[in-house]
Design an enzyme around this catalytic site. Structure first.
Site, short mmCIF file in Angstrom:
data_model
loop_
_atom_site.label_atom_id
_atom_site.label_comp_id
_atom_site.label_asym_id
_atom_site.label_seq_id
_atom_site.Cartn_x
_atom_site.Cartn_y
_atom_site.Cartn_z
N VAL B 127 0.85 -1.19 0.00
CA VAL B 127 0.00 0.00 0.00
C VAL B 127 0.89 1.24 0.00
O VAL B 127 1.82 1.34 0.79
CB VAL B 127 -0.90 0.06 1.25
N GLU B 185 -1.46 1.78 -17.39
CA GLU B 185 -1.23 0.63 -18.26
C GLU B 185 -2.13 0.72 -19.48
O GLU B 185 -3.10 1.48 -19.51
CB GLU B 185 -1.52 -0.65 -17.48
N LYS B 200 -6.26 -1.92 -1.57
CA LYS B 200 -5.38 -1.23 -0.61
C LYS B 200 -6.14 -0.75 0.62
O LYS B 200 -5.66 -0.88 1.74
CB LYS B 200 -4.68 -0.07 -1.32
#
Lengths: 405, 405
Positions: B127, B185, B200
């Site tokens: 995280v 991405e 997270k």
């Protein structure tokens, strides 16, 4: 169950008792032990108060009680804190302290002693109040070479500077308001002259570089010279004046200083306002990180002290290694440190301008409405020594503030 | 000397090798041991590269080498990482991982197993990239009852939202720029739909509340619905839109959600821009703290992994207690959670206004030049369920964004 003793039932000491009472159950769970306050050392008796039965006046009662495993030292000041803490460690007790004077002066020695005694000397609360910074430096940034630590480490001065900016107040008015709010003491010297921040950056620098940084060696300048006009100019530049305590690696040397500086919104410390503290750290692999929170106050500081107690209780019999040798780190002469400077000079006729341009070369003029009688500008990068020499040639400036951009 | 093995020589894995090479000397000092990489597990051979001799393709070589005390798992994904990590722990090896999917799904189990085996399962890098947050939660905020954690936990979406704001760009343009810069991405779904932030915040919530928070239970909304017009309105309000992952205690319940929200400059997360991450924590005694830094990137993430390796090496034979039970925390139904909402509806004639006022009662109108054809406003505090019911009555809004002020 782990027995502890609290030395000093003042603001932080009573906060420690309050935190243990309030969150005792979850603290026990996280710690794996119940924390029991067996003694409180104080000169006063606190008759009729719930802590009355815990009060002792004689430190040797605590020192000689083998049941007491952890000492919480929240008296402040070097003595008798130093003597008490040293004796405790020698008796095999761990110590958790919020005392920045003690840590700055004797941290390295007390850490070495603790290591030898297989106990712990923990001091998260000595810098940044509740903000976790000592443990992150010791245990989280271990993969990095620290290149810079810059902090807003004093809530009082940050409150004053924030107030001067938000209310267009002058220094005295903002200080008085800080005193009325209980953020500044009646004798505010330790805060406004930067002495408090100086001790804190000495501690952080010692941990970051693993060697003893003496606070007496750190160039320290407070905020008493900052005027409402300086703040006007800062705003005109889209900048802010903060009392920054900084230590930085330049080549193979480290320099450290405490001084008001101009910073811009792109810097993470720009938005640290009011009584909050912020600590910016740059590592050679982690890049930039920043820690933010309440830099003082009863409960935030007590939170950090109690977190240290939990850590000490979890590590009874084991020393948590801390990387701070007593070998002295020779700081770089501050005269050699380079900054840009913001300068205001009286008079803005052609002669004054010509002189400034002749002495400082390329400068960036800064204008503020209604201040046409002065000439104000940003210099290029100059060493402190070079700046002083140039400043002498143009006569004493109205003000000069170092610049972080 | 402590021998380690690295599983996966991708971005983070090669970063780990680089950090150990670059800062090896100071890492050894802080750690008390030299760290030696004995194996790297990868499918590829890396012929001719300096790591060539360390590469193995068969995990059992690592598993069955008793000299290997610490495994660095930086492959990502649940399998085979889960199987590998479990086997390692059962063999008495500590594991340090950056793998948020693995930790969110199996964290509690792997922590329990580690405790039983007297080894450590550490996941600082899972995280907030390099930002120290797991260790502060575990070890520094132990005196507090955590009331809220709110984070900007995904750098890609924060970059996109910052870009939309600074350049008045629409979502697609900002996303394309993020892709060109290597921050997003080619398939950006996990980021822009909030799935990454969701895992997270599940990890942080589990640690903060000491019980298992299943990421599947967390209401998650991404940023694909945010338009440049929404950003214009945010600016008009002096606010900013951030993808916030939050979990909060309300009474005896905890709710958690990931959604774009409007925040104002008074909130410490307001100034967290670009690819940076910030994590805001509120404790019942420490008050507000915030941690800021690079949320991703090869070296910052590797810095966190190596700091875990140092910690694991310092604690060989001892488990560092982590407070995360496998008992499931039942989250509060998100429908009951109350917020203010910012709403834009098409049409701003008297009829539309009258209907909004009838349905929502007292509202605060927000105007933006050139958008006179819509009616936009802030509601009072409403539960998600009440809001939905009211929104249905006025017809589908052009947009609605939750408000943090």
């Amino acid at each position: 169950m782990v027995n502890i003793a609290v030395l000093g039932y003042g603001t932080v000491g009573s906060g420690v008792i309050e935190v243990l009472r309030l969150n005792g159950e979850s603290i026990s769970k996280r710690c794996g032990h119940d924390i029991n306050v067996k003694y409180i050392l104080d000169l006063r008796d606190f008759k009729g108060e719930p802590v009355e039965n815990l009060i002792v006046h004689d430190y040797s009662v605590i020192l000689n009680d083998p049941e007491v495993k952890i000492i919480v030292e929240v008296m402040g000041g070097v003595e008798p804190a130093y003597t008490f803490v040293k004796e405790a460690i020698l008796k095999g007790k761990s110590v958790c302290t919020s005392n920045k004077e003690l840590v700055a002066k004797h941290g390295a020695e007390l850490l070495e002693l603790s290591k030898a005694q297989k106990v712990n000397f923990l001091f998260e609360a000595s810098v940044g109040g509740g903000i976790p910074i000592i443990r992150p430096l010791n245990q989280s940034l271990t993969a990095d070479e620290i290149e810079e630590i810059t902090g807003i480490l004093n809530g009082t001065t940050n409150y004053i500077l924030s107030k001067m900016s938000s209310d267009n107040a002058d220094f005295d008015t903002a200080l008085k308001e800080a005193q009325n709010m209980g953020y500044a003491e009646r004798n505010p010297q330790a805060d406004v002259e930067g002495y408090d921040a100086c001790r804190k950056i000495a501690i952080l620098s010692s941990l970051a570089f693993g060697m003893q940084v003496d606070f007496e060696d750190i160039y320290t300048e407070g905020i008493t010279g900052i005027t409402d006009t300086d703040v006007l100019y800062a705003k005109a530049m889209g900048a802010s004046i903060k009392l920054l305590a900084t230590s930085k690696k330049v080549g193979n040397h480290v320099y450290a200083m405490v001084a008001p500086m101009l910073i811009k919104p792109t810097h993470p410390l720009f938005s640290v306002n009011g009584v909050f503290n912020g600590i910016f750290v740059r590592g050679n692999v982690i890049g930039d990180v920043m820690f933010y929170g309440s830099g003082a106050g009863k409960l935030p500081t007590a939170s950090a002290v109690v977190a240290d107690v939990v850590d000490a209780a979890k590590h009874i019999g084991t020393n948590i290694m801390t990387f701070w040798s007593s070998k002295k780190l020779e700081l770089r002469d501050v005269k050699a440190v380079e900054h840009r400077f913001f300068v205001r000079v009286a008079g803005c006729d052609d002669k004054a301008r010509a002189l400034v341009n002749e002495v400082f070369g390329e400068i960036e003029e800064v204008k503020v409405d209604g201040r046409e009688e002065e000439y104000s500008f940003l210099t290029g990068f100059l060493s402190e020594a070079a700046f002083e020499e140039k400043a002498d040639r143009i006569g004493k400036p109205l003000s000069r503030i170092r610049v972080m951009f």
